[in-house]
Every structure is written in structure tokens, then in C-alpha cells.
Design an enzyme around this catalytic site. Sequence first.
Site, mmCIF file in Angstrom:
data_model
loop_
_atom_site.group_PDB
_atom_site.id
_atom_site.type_symbol
_atom_site.label_atom_id
_atom_site.label_comp_id
_atom_site.label_asym_id
_atom_site.label_seq_id
_atom_site.Cartn_x
_atom_site.Cartn_y
_atom_site.Cartn_z
ATOM 1 N N GLU A 1 0.829 -1.212 0.000
ATOM 2 C CA GLU A 1 0.000 0.000 0.000
ATOM 3 C C GLU A 1 0.862 1.260 0.000
ATOM 4 O O GLU A 1 0.709 2.144 -0.845
ATOM 5 C CB GLU A 1 -0.924 -0.009 1.210
ATOM 6 C CG GLU A 1 -1.695 1.279 1.432
ATOM 7 C CD GLU A 1 -2.711 1.551 0.347
ATOM 8 O OE1 GLU A 1 -2.543 2.574 -0.333
ATOM 9 O OE2 GLU A 1 -3.637 0.758 0.174
ATOM 10 N N ASP A 38 1.689 4.125 -2.837
ATOM 11 C CA ASP A 38 1.300 5.514 -2.590
ATOM 12 C C ASP A 38 2.460 6.477 -2.833
ATOM 13 O O ASP A 38 2.326 7.469 -3.566
ATOM 14 C CB ASP A 38 0.799 5.677 -1.151
ATOM 15 C CG ASP A 38 -0.580 5.070 -0.936
ATOM 16 O OD1 ASP A 38 -1.237 4.740 -1.941
ATOM 17 O OD2 ASP A 38 -0.991 4.922 0.223
ATOM 18 N N SER A 45 -6.088 3.182 -4.739
ATOM 19 C CA SER A 45 -4.853 3.484 -4.017
ATOM 20 C C SER A 45 -3.765 3.956 -4.962
ATOM 21 O O SER A 45 -2.756 4.505 -4.519
ATOM 22 C CB SER A 45 -4.351 2.236 -3.273
ATOM 23 O OG SER A 45 -5.221 1.879 -2.234
#
Length: 567
Positions: free
Chosen positions: A224, A228, A460
Amino acid sequence: MNTILQLSVLALGLFGSVCASERFTVALAHDPAGVNALQKAVYRMSDYQDAQYGQFWTVDQILNVVEPPVIVQMYVLGILTNAGITCENHRDVLFCTGNTRAVNRFFKIDSQRVDYTLPESLKPYVVFVDGISNRDRPSAITPKKNVTTDGTADPGYVGTQGLRRLYNIPRVLLVNTSLASIEYQNQSGFSNPDLLTSQQMNGLLKNPISKNHTIGTDVQPDTETELDVQMESQLAEGGTLWFWGGEQWLYSWAVKFFNTPVVPHVASHSWGWAIDQQCTLNVCNNITNQQYVNRTNVEYLKIAARGITMVTASGDSGAPGRTDEDCGGVNRTVVSVFPGSSPYVLSVGATFVVASSSNNSRSPCGETPLCQKNQCANGTAEAVVNYANVSWTAGGGFGSDVTEPIPPWQEPAVQGYLDQKLPMPTHYNRNKRVYPDISAVGHNCPTWQNGMLSPVDGTSCSSPTMASIVALLNSHQQARGRPRLGLAAPIFYAMYYDRPNVFNDIKTGNNWCTESLCCPTRSDGGSDYGYTAGAGFDPVTGLGTPNVGAMLKWLDEHTGLLSRMEH
């Protein structure tokens, strides 16, 4: 066990109990009139035609409007101090620390630490306490690797080269601007070596995240966070990158962010959960789910008043949301995600690049090492991400009952969508905020983890990508003596009403699928579980995807110098 050992164990147990401490926040009740006044001020500072456009407020100016009376602040502080709890007063919130035993006694916290009780003496003045109770929390929005596709999507990576081509983005070095990846639940971390590899492979200057701009706990790198920070870096060359890890959930992060003197100008959130089930992620035994959402929205309003853009993911499980993956709802068939449906954020949906006959495996003429060594997307058309094509679905829709009303800048766009008379879900709420506001690529995003490259999907990806575009627009404006975008959504809608080709319209598709399947449809071509795209704005891809060159031109033509507006 001998006597000396028994005494040692007892002493250690007592020491741990006595010395253990709790850190938590106490949300004081706002002045409702002050919150209304702040909302009006934010609307004015976000309207490019208003004399107050870009006149962002300081933390003190904001608190002067919304804080409860000082006598209330002192009263609450006094009660907590008498209980042996030490608090920092930030006027509408207290940041407190106390011995675990004292905190448990004062708030009557049970042995499982899933409930607390607010004393009667504090109930008129305290909305809730955050951080002193724990519960197992479901995971929020998470990225997907190695998704199954039906061949509709271009199989190539979409990195800096592809994004610049798709969205008409000039290569510029950003100045005097910053952006952050916001993470939650103390589970996140990033790798600067992976970030530098991403930048090098995308033909960008090296730009690591410094220790001074690493806030909270940076634990072991996870997919994640790697996604990002790397996607935020794609179009924000030269911008200052931040990582900000939050311990708890949305409110806890928001108050700490707002009360930090120096913060990034753009904050990207790739997290979210059903707006009517926020209390499954946060202990709300003293308040309702609605109260938790309302208070968090006020914190977002305060952040907007500082001129900060909150960019959020619209979700990865379509209009039904992650809490209804199997389309089992009856009266609850479309559920908005939060914070993606907050009116004080720029909500971002996701698209994929449609496969083109001109695709080729590798191009020695690629502009970046990524595309010289790997297959990159060559297609020019985009489609909304849907389970039928790539095994997940971008979120969007009209807000649930908990959601705030349609903000004024969105009303004409929403009416334009409704005027098309497209089939709608039976239980949607016509009067609630519609999301996403805008979309960007969320499929085949190149991500390095432990030095290895892989494609990753999700809003995301699209949220940090859009955050980097906002940072680019901010840099453009500030270099010319103009204000940052701040809330951003109002000016994007103003662009759309004035010049629709500022956005690439995506006219077909729907969001009535999830990450697990596609929900039932009706004889009229619609579904009770989602919405269909249409011409112009819709609750599937919002305004569409950005034409950044056209955005820059519009800003040059329609926004004036900050010094001129001040006079």
C-alpha cells in the site's frame, strides 16, 4: 517458584501496570454557529470569482471561530487534571496522557478495552474520546496485485511516460510545494531505495523522503505505502514528499494534522470504509456513527481552511462497497465510502487504459528506462475500472443517509446527470453529495517492492496520482504569485462548467460490481447496486480524467495574483 523470584515477578507486574501510559484525544464540542461561519468562509476562499479566493486562514484564525468558550476548556481540563491525567489544550481538542490505571478508572474501561464511559460531568462538553479503547479493525482500501483481466485493458505499465501522454502533462520541476501519503493503523512503511528506483526508472530526479518529513511510525515497507509514495512521485518532480502514518483512524489523524504548524500542501488518502459503519473501525460507544462522521468532516473543513487539499480514494468495491461484496443488500444496496464521499475532499475514482492495436512488448525509443525495459501502455482511450474487466470496481455514487448534502459547486453537474434520465438504483438519495469528483488510472501501476517490479491496482493508485497533479497545479500557481488550489473541487467544477474539454469524458460503464462479482441488473438496463456513466459528470468517474495542459491554461486565464485580490 522461590520467594525471591516470586517477588521479582510481582514487582515487574506492578511496575508495568503503574508505568504503562495511554495517549488519547478528547474532542470538545464546537460552537455550531462558528462551524457554519467557517463553512461559509471556506466556500468563499474556494470560489475563484470571490474577493476572498485563496485567502486561507491560520490555525489560530480557524480556532477563534469554532472553539468552545474558554471557561468550558478550563472546566474539562480541571476535571481531567484532578483525575491524574495530563492534557495539552488545543482549544477544541485535548491531547492527553495518563497512567493506564488512572485512565481506566476515570473512564471505567473494561478489561477487554472495547468500551469506555464518559462521566456525566463531561457529557455536555465532550463529544467523544479517541484512542483509549481498542478493537479488531477490518482492513480498509487495499491495493491489488496480479489482477485477472479479460483482455480489454492495455497490459502495459502506466508510469510517468504514460501519464504525461494521457493527461497532457508538461514536464516541469515543482517549486515551493509538498505532498504526503497518509497511512493508518500503524501497519505501513516505505522504502527510500524502492522510491529512488521508481524515480530512476521513470526518468525522474532523485527525491527521497527525508526523516524530517516522515511522521508517525514507518514500519516494514508494505505494498500500500510503496504504491502511494511512488505514484505520488510520478508527476511531482521536485516537490517535497512526506510520509505520515496515523495510529488510529480518521478523526485522530485529522486533529493531529490540523494542529501541526508545518504540514504538506496536499494529503493523499488511499483508505476508506463504509460511511455508515465507521464505528466498526473506531470505538463509538459514547456517540453515534453519524456524530463521528460529522465531527471528522468538521476537521476536514478546518484543514481545507488552511489551504490544504485532501485527495481521497473513492473505493475498490463499486457502489455497494466492501461491506457488501456479495451484493446481498436489500434496502442497503448502495453505500458510500468515507472519507471518499466527504464534501471537503477531492474524491478520485479509477480508470484503465483500453488495449490498442498499436501495443508492442517493448520500445527501444521509450522515454523512460521503465518503458525501454518493460511493456508500457500505448492506448489512448480510458474506461472505468470494473470487475468484468479487471476483477475489481472503482467506487462512486450518491451518498448514504449519513453523508452531507450536495455542496453548492456540485449541484449543476448533478442536475445535468439526473436530466439524462438514466436508470438509477431504487434506494439512492437524490440530495446527498455525489462522488468521485474526478478519476485517474488505477490499473497496472508500476510499483517496486524489495527491488522487484510488479503491477498494482486500486484507487490506491489513482488517488496519489491525482495528488501529484494537484501539487503540479499548486506549483504553477504559486510560481506566478497566485494561491494554491486549497479545497480544489470547487475550482475543478468551475473549469468544467466553463470549458468541459478540460476533462476527458468517459461516457460508458457502470459501478454495480464489487471486488468479488457483478451484482444483478434490471430489465431497464440499470441495477439497484450502482450507477451507469453518462455524458459529462456522473457518479462513476466524476468529471472524467484531467487534461492538465488545458487546466493550466484555464488557471492562467481565470485566476489573478494573490496580491491583487488582497487589495
